[in-house]
Scaffold this motif. Structure first.
Motif, PDB file in Angstrom:
ATOM      1  N   GLY A   1       0.818  -1.220   0.000  1.00 55.28           N
ATOM      2  CA  GLY A   1       0.000   0.000   0.000  1.00 55.28           C
ATOM      3  C   GLY A   1       0.846   1.261   0.000  1.00 55.28           C
ATOM      4  N   LYS A   2       1.884   1.290   0.818  1.00 53.13           N
ATOM      5  CA  LYS A   2       2.770   2.459   0.860  1.00 53.13           C
ATOM      6  C   LYS A   2       3.443   2.665  -0.489  1.00 53.13           C
ATOM      7  CE  LYS A   2       3.661   2.102   5.791  1.00 53.13           C
ATOM      8  NZ  LYS A   2       4.636   1.689   6.819  1.00 53.13           N
ATOM      9  N   SER A   3       3.865   1.577  -1.100  1.00 60.25           N
ATOM     10  CA  SER A   3       4.499   1.653  -2.420  1.00 60.25           C
ATOM     11  C   SER A   3       3.515   2.191  -3.464  1.00 60.25           C
ATOM     12  CB  SER A   3       5.006   0.273  -2.831  1.00 60.25           C
ATOM     13  OG  SER A   3       5.530   0.301  -4.124  1.00 60.25           O
ATOM     14  N   ALA A   4       2.275   1.731  -3.418  1.00 54.43           N
ATOM     15  CA  ALA A   4       1.258   2.200  -4.374  1.00 54.43           C
ATOM     16  C   ALA A   4       0.948   3.681  -4.160  1.00 54.43           C
ATOM     17  CB  ALA A   4      -0.012   1.363  -4.241  1.00 54.43           C
ATOM     18  N   PHE A   5       0.838   4.115  -2.901  1.00 61.50           N
ATOM     19  CA  PHE A   5       0.610   5.540  -2.627  1.00 61.50           C
ATOM     20  C   PHE A   5       1.769   6.378  -3.161  1.00 61.50           C
ATOM     21  CE2 PHE A   5      -2.399   4.663   1.094  1.00 61.50           C
ATOM     22  CZ  PHE A   5      -3.502   5.196   0.442  1.00 61.50           C
ATOM     23  N   GLU A   6       2.992   5.911  -2.970  1.00 63.41           N
ATOM     24  CA  GLU A   6       4.160   6.645  -3.456  1.00 63.41           C
ATOM     25  C   GLU A   6       4.177   6.700  -4.979  1.00 63.41           C
ATOM     26  OE1 GLU A   6       7.709   8.887  -3.281  1.00 63.41           O
ATOM     27  OE2 GLU A   6       6.052   8.559  -1.887  1.00 63.41           O
TER      28      GLU A   6
ATOM     29  N   ASP B   1       1.575   6.599  -6.948  1.00 62.64           N
ATOM     30  CA  ASP B   1       0.515   7.549  -7.317  1.00 62.64           C
ATOM     31  C   ASP B   1       0.967   8.991  -7.107  1.00 62.64           C
ATOM     32  OD1 ASP B   1      -1.136   5.450  -7.958  1.00 62.64           O
ATOM     33  OD2 ASP B   1      -2.373   5.603  -6.148  1.00 62.64           O
ATOM     34  N   ARG B   2       1.658   9.230  -5.994  1.00 62.23           N
ATOM     35  CA  ARG B   2       2.123  10.582  -5.686  1.00 62.23           C
ATOM     36  C   ARG B   2       3.112  11.058  -6.746  1.00 62.23           C
ATOM     37  NH1 ARG B   2       6.117  13.446  -3.398  1.00 62.23           N
ATOM     38  NH2 ARG B   2       7.471  11.645  -3.133  1.00 62.23           N
ATOM     39  N   LEU B   3       4.048  10.193  -7.107  1.00 57.84           N
ATOM     40  CA  LEU B   3       5.035  10.557  -8.124  1.00 57.84           C
ATOM     41  C   LEU B   3       4.385  10.783  -9.488  1.00 57.84           C
ATOM     42  CD1 LEU B   3       7.950   8.152  -7.130  1.00 57.84           C
ATOM     43  CD2 LEU B   3       7.792  10.626  -6.729  1.00 57.84           C
ATOM     44  N   ALA B   4       3.398   9.969  -9.825  1.00 60.36           N
ATOM     45  CA  ALA B   4       2.674  10.149 -11.094  1.00 60.36           C
ATOM     46  C   ALA B   4       1.941  11.489 -11.103  1.00 60.36           C
ATOM     47  CB  ALA B   4       1.698   9.003 -11.326  1.00 60.36           C
ATOM     48  N   ASP B   5       1.338  11.860  -9.972  1.00 62.13           N
ATOM     49  CA  ASP B   5       0.660  13.157  -9.878  1.00 62.13           C
ATOM     50  C   ASP B   5       1.649  14.305 -10.060  1.00 62.13           C
ATOM     51  OD1 ASP B   5      -1.783  11.953  -9.465  1.00 62.13           O
ATOM     52  OD2 ASP B   5      -1.801  12.269  -7.299  1.00 62.13           O
ATOM     53  N   LEU B   6       2.810  14.188  -9.442  1.00 60.35           N
ATOM     54  CA  LEU B   6       3.836  15.235  -9.578  1.00 60.35           C
ATOM     55  C   LEU B   6       4.302  15.358 -11.029  1.00 60.35           C
ATOM     56  CD1 LEU B   6       6.026  14.644  -6.392  1.00 60.35           C
ATOM     57  CD2 LEU B   6       4.479  16.565  -6.839  1.00 60.35           C
ATOM     58  N   ARG B   7       4.500  14.208 -11.691  1.00 63.00           N
ATOM     59  CA  ARG B   7       4.902  14.218 -13.099  1.00 63.00           C
ATOM     60  C   ARG B   7       3.840  14.889 -13.963  1.00 63.00           C
ATOM     61  NH1 ARG B   7       6.697   9.110 -12.298  1.00 63.00           N
ATOM     62  NH2 ARG B   7       4.773   8.255 -13.099  1.00 63.00           N
TER      63      ARG B   7
END
Length: 88
Positions: free
Chosen positions: A65-70, A72-78
């Protein structure tokens, strides 16, 4: 605002966030929104967590879950960093 109203809003926000996780994980789409199937899967998850392997399962699922949240966060930043194309 009364205390019971604040508590009700807090509870509703919590439930909405949990429902959002079900959608975010793709469970609604994968089950064609079959509530019985989703509930059955959640019962299976609860049984797994109660088993003798529960601690190991918690650790594995938390890491996933932590990996998936991270991710998603990086994809949003990109997505935000990419220049928007002009729409004419």
């Amino acid at each position: 605002m009364r205390d019971w109203q604040k508590e009700r809003r807090k509870r509703m926000r919590h439930l909405i966030e949990l429902g959002g996780l079900v959608v975010k994980a793709g469970i609604v789409e994968l089950t064609s929104d079959d509530r019985a199937m989703i509930y059955g899967a959640m019962i299976w998850v609860a049984e797994k967590l109660k088993s003798e392997d529960g601690d190991r399962t918690r650790t594995l699922w938390a890491e996933k879950g932590k990996s998936a949240f991270e991710t998603d966060r990086l994809a949003d930043l990109r997505d935000r960093a990419q220049p928007q194309q002009d729409r004419a």
